[in-house]
Design an enzyme around this catalytic site. Structure first.
Site, short mmCIF file in Angstrom:
data_model
loop_
_atom_site.label_atom_id
_atom_site.label_comp_id
_atom_site.label_asym_id
_atom_site.label_seq_id
_atom_site.Cartn_x
_atom_site.Cartn_y
_atom_site.Cartn_z
CG HIS A 105 17.91 10.18 2.57
ND1 HIS A 105 16.63 10.06 3.40
CD2 HIS A 105 17.71 11.75 2.50
CE1 HIS A 105 16.09 11.23 3.40
NE2 HIS A 105 16.94 12.26 2.84
CG ASP B 251 16.89 -3.06 3.36
OD1 ASP B 251 17.04 -3.97 2.48
OD2 ASP B 251 16.19 -3.18 4.36
CG HIS C 146 12.91 -5.83 1.33
ND1 HIS C 146 11.93 -6.24 1.87
CD2 HIS C 146 13.68 -4.88 2.02
CE1 HIS C 146 11.75 -5.46 2.84
NE2 HIS C 146 12.79 -4.61 2.99
CG HIS D 297 12.73 -0.05 3.23
ND1 HIS D 297 13.14 0.26 4.33
CD2 HIS D 297 12.50 -1.44 2.93
CE1 HIS D 297 13.53 -0.83 4.79
NE2 HIS D 297 12.93 -1.69 4.01
CB CYS D 298 15.19 5.45 3.19
SG CYS D 298 16.39 6.31 3.90
CG HIS E 121 13.96 8.20 6.38
ND1 HIS E 121 14.99 8.98 5.50
CD2 HIS E 121 14.00 8.80 7.51
CE1 HIS E 121 15.52 9.84 6.17
NE2 HIS E 121 15.03 9.65 7.55
CG MET F 172 13.18 7.60 1.17
SD MET F 172 14.34 8.59 1.74
CE MET F 172 15.44 8.93 0.59
CG HIS G 150 -10.61 -6.85 -5.89
ND1 HIS G 150 -11.04 -8.31 -5.93
CD2 HIS G 150 -11.64 -6.28 -6.34
CE1 HIS G 150 -12.10 -8.44 -6.50
NE2 HIS G 150 -12.70 -7.35 -6.80
CD GLU H 15 -12.22 -13.45 -4.11
OE1 GLU H 15 -12.61 -14.69 -3.77
OE2 GLU H 15 -13.34 -12.74 -3.95
CB THR H 16 -8.85 -10.00 -3.05
OG1 THR H 16 -9.94 -9.58 -3.42
CG2 THR H 16 -7.98 -9.29 -2.29
CG HIS I 269 -11.62 -5.85 -1.67
ND1 HIS I 269 -12.49 -5.99 -0.92
CD2 HIS I 269 -12.36 -5.68 -2.94
CE1 HIS I 269 -13.72 -6.15 -1.39
NE2 HIS I 269 -13.76 -5.95 -2.69
CU LIG Z 1 15.80 8.41 3.83
#
Ligand SMILES: [Cu+2]
Length: 405
Positions: free
Chosen positions: A158, A161, A163, A198-199, A209, A214, A319, A342-343, A369
């Protein structure tokens, strides 16, 4: 793209099979059998393919001429991570100078029930055992120092990353840990906002993954906290941290969900299911009903909640039925928040924050929604709000009754 990530697809070594990046090409030949060997011997050194990837991904970090980081002026603190939907202890407005926030996450592989009613289950790939992984909170200018540990009994490699970070595939190129290994990554939070992590082991293992749970979110707050368009401070009383997870669970010819002995055994079947781009489930916090009924979140009228919605793989649109996004930050916290929404929209690979102050008691459904996904695939949470009803805002003037004809 595949060629860039996996320059050594043709060469299969134990490490390659374990790390999974080769499996984009190898799946057809080996299927899940490549992952079925428990506790493979630990590799001693990165193979050529890994080395090239690391070189490409972490050129600056690997460059011995790079200057050491300037850590002067930073204070070290530990952040105790907690399972979702909760948030770690934190300040909304930073006090003191910038911090190095030390956190630890284990890449735990565990069998999880996705839907008790159908028996659907998944060998979830997790950070700290939960789907989504824990929420991490820091302020702009802080550094996050993660110790990423892969338990010795794991089946797979594993990494992570972020962001929110800058460089080396979001740290993914510097954090590949095999069973029994740990790595430490430090990155500076330069962009305020909510961000996915995330992986991303490589090739088809990246969506495999991520679609096995993950992923999680980091919130990087401005040092002076959240603000409205006029610059007035915005405070929240509670955080609701919700990770929306699309699962692609293999089914047999009768439609029953398949079961597997251990993590990774579903690899070939999962790839077939993922290629349909049609999830069997889209759930909040790992399972159908994880945030409904007894697991509903509870608030009081007058309380302000910051809803943090993470979706690492797929677009979604939260929503709050009966409420609104009073302030929504789909992008940076330094951008003017959207108001009265609203959304709101969560691009796949994003985390978004929305703030709301409850004005009425009752049960609120918090949904994706796309209501098919909410009602049929699982993407529903309940917020139960206590307090006094306000007839000025809404009143049932006449209860349902037969009308005169
Ligand atoms: Cu992983």
């Amino acid at each position: 793209m595949t060629k860039f990530i996996n320059p050594g697809l043709a060469k299969t070594s134990r490490r390659n099979v374990l790390r999974g990046s080769v499996l984009a090409g190898a799946a057809a030949m080996t299927g899940s059998a490549a992952l079925a060997t428990r506790r493979a011997p630990m590799p001693k050194a990165a193979d050529a393919a890994s080395a090239r990837l690391y070189k490409a991904a972490g050129a600056t970090a690997a460059d011995s001429t790079a200057k050491p980081a300037d850590l002067s002026g930073y204070t070290r603190v530990k952040q105790e991570l907690v399972a979702p939907p909760f948030a770690p202890e934190h300040e909304q407005v930073a006090t003191g100078g910038p911090k190095i926030i030390e956190i630890t996450m284990d890449t735990t592989e565990r069998l999880m029930v996705v839907d008790e009613d159908t028996g659907a289950e998944v060998w979830a790939l997790t950070y700290n055992g939960s789907v989504p992984g824990p929420l991490i909170i820091c302020h702009e200018g802080d550094m996050v120092e993660l110790t990423l540990r892969n338990p010795a009994d794991s089946m797979m490699e594993h990494n992570i990353d972020f962001h929110a970070s800058t460089g080396a595939l979001g740290g993914g190129g510097l954090t590949h840990v095999y069973p029994g290994e740990e790595a430490v990554l430090r990155w500076k939070a330069t962009k305020p906002g909510c961000f996915t992590y995330h992986c991303a082991p490589g090739g088809a293992m990246i969506p495999y993954h991520v679609a096995h749970g993950m992923n999680g979110a980091v919130m990087v707050l401005p040092r002076d906290g959240l603000k409205d368009a006029q610059g007035n401070p915005l405070k929240y009383d509670k955080i609701a941290y919700i990770g929306e997870q699309d699962y692609y669970l293999p089914q047999d010819e009768t439609g029953a969900f398949k079961t597997y002995e251990s993590a990774g055994d579903d690899y070939a079947d999962s790839l077939d299911a993922m290629r349909t781009l049609t999830p069997t489930h889209s759930v909040f916090n790992g399972a159908v009903g994880a945030l409904t009924g007894e697991n509903a979140l509870r608030f009081n009228v007058g309380e302000t909640v910051l809803m943090i919605h993470n979706q690492a793989n797929r677009d979604t649109r939260p929503h709050l039925i009966g409420g609104h996004g009073n302030f929504v930050w789909e992008t940076s916290f330094t951008d003017t928040p959207q108001t009265g929404v609203e959304t709101w929209f969560v691009r796949g690979g994003c985390a978004v924050a929305a703030m709301y102050t409850f004005e009425q008691p009752g049960v609120y459904a918090y949904v994706n929604h796309n209501l098919i996904e909410a009602a049929l695939l699982g993407a529903t949470a309940h917020f139960i709000v206590d307090g006094e009803w306000n007839n000025d805002l809404m009143e049932q003037v006449v209860a349902p009754r037969p009308f005169a004809t």
